[in-house]
Design a protein around this motif. Structure first.
Motif, PDB file in Angstrom:
ATOM      1  N   TYR A 125       0.812  -1.210   0.000  1.00  0.00           N
ATOM      2  CA  TYR A 125       0.000   0.000   0.000  1.00  0.00           C
ATOM      3  C   TYR A 125       0.850   1.267   0.000  1.00  0.00           C
ATOM      4  O   TYR A 125       0.522   2.239  -0.675  1.00  0.00           O
ATOM      5  N   VAL A 178      -2.531   4.604   4.492  1.00  0.00           N
ATOM      6  CA  VAL A 178      -2.902   4.895   3.104  1.00  0.00           C
ATOM      7  C   VAL A 178      -2.960   6.407   2.918  1.00  0.00           C
ATOM      8  O   VAL A 178      -2.806   7.179   3.873  1.00  0.00           O
ATOM      9  N   GLY A 271      -2.958   1.899  -2.383  1.00  0.00           N
ATOM     10  CA  GLY A 271      -2.838   2.762  -1.223  1.00  0.00           C
ATOM     11  C   GLY A 271      -3.261   4.198  -1.404  1.00  0.00           C
ATOM     12  O   GLY A 271      -2.985   5.036  -0.544  1.00  0.00           O
TER      13      GLY A 271
END
Length: 283
Positions: A125, A178, A271
């Motif tokens: 991510y 993220v 992400g």
């Protein structure tokens, strides 16, 4: 006395129960960029040289053998493995927690050979390195590269696995990191009010309620957009399904729908997601 015996039996059983309940990250084993470049498996995208995984997979039996061997070693340690060959068409959307990057080269001394290898664990991510290992195996008469590689990596494999697991345990506790942004496509402004709150306040309140430990960072904001970094989202939704960036931002989209605000989601890899508010469109 019977109570003591019963307690001892329960305590001896607990480690196996805890081990069985340990959640493991899903891995995808991929060749290192340096290996792809050294062996001519690259492609140019907008003047940027990128590894060509599909070309490598189709043309290198050695790669297939190495990926398979590393996958076997990780499976033996109870790590779920995502098949690289099934995800080649869109590796940027491959639903793995960690990319396990392997590079290797063969050393020769007369009839003997050895393998020098590098292993890197990369968060799928954030694309940040979260584990690493390297080394050179002993010289051997073996002609099989997977055997040479196994002999080389076994000594340091447990330490590498511990690094992977420690990172994943941190994600379970503190959430997955993220990035997300909210962008307005229309005449609406972040300062417009909905139910007594400015739109920007609605967005931040929702983030505070739904991130792990209320952890996120507003990196930039204007009347037309808000950018967020270090957004910590749960690994799993309430129903037990894996949570990704798109699913998380979908929750914000539903909240805005309750206020009559129309929006849509665009993703960039695993992400990063952008919520586009489009007030000129009807629900």
């Amino acid at each position: 006395m019977n109570r003591i015996i019963l307690f001892a039996l329960v305590m001896s059983f607990l480690p196996s129960v805890v081990l069985a309940q340990t959640k493991r990250p899903t891995l995808m084993v991929i060749p290192a960029d340096s290996w792809c470049q050294a062996n001519g498996f690259t492609m140019n995208i907008q003047d940027v040289t990128m590894p060509d995984y599909e070309k490598a997979w189709q043309n290198s039996q050695e790669l297939t053998e190495v990926i398979t061997k590393i996958g076997e070693l990780m499976s033996e340690r109870d790590f779920p493995i995502k098949d690289m060959s099934q995800s080649l068409k869109n590796i940027g959307q491959a639903k793995a927690d960690i990319f396990m990057e392997v590079g290797w080269q063969i050393n020769k001394m007369g009839p003997k050979r050895s393998v020098t290898y590098t292993l890197r664990g990369i968060d799928a991510y954030t694309m940040k390195q979260i584990a690493a290992g390297s080394g050179t195996g002993k010289m051997s008469f073996s002609a099989e590269i997977p055997v040479l590689l196994e002999e080389a990596v076994l000594e340091r494999m447990d330490n590498f696995c511990d690094q992977l697991q420690n990172h994943f345990d941190d994600l379970l506790t503190n959430g997955r990191e993220v990035r997300m942004s909210v962008r307005i496509d229309g005449n609406t402004k972040m300062s417009d009010e909905y139910e007594g709150q400015e739109l920007s306040e609605v967005i931040e309140d929702w983030l505070s309620l739904n991130t792990v430990e209320h952890r996120y960072s507003l990196s930039d904001a204007t009347e037309s957009f808000m950018n967020f970094d270090q957004v910590r989202i749960p690994l799993y939704a309430d129903n037990g399904m894996a949570m990704d960036t798109r699913r998380f931002v979908q929750g914000l989209r539903k909240r805005l729908m309750e206020l009559g605000v129309s929006s849509q989601i665009e993703t960039q890899g695993l992400g990063m997601a952008t919520l586009i508010i489009c007030m000129d469109k009807k629900l």
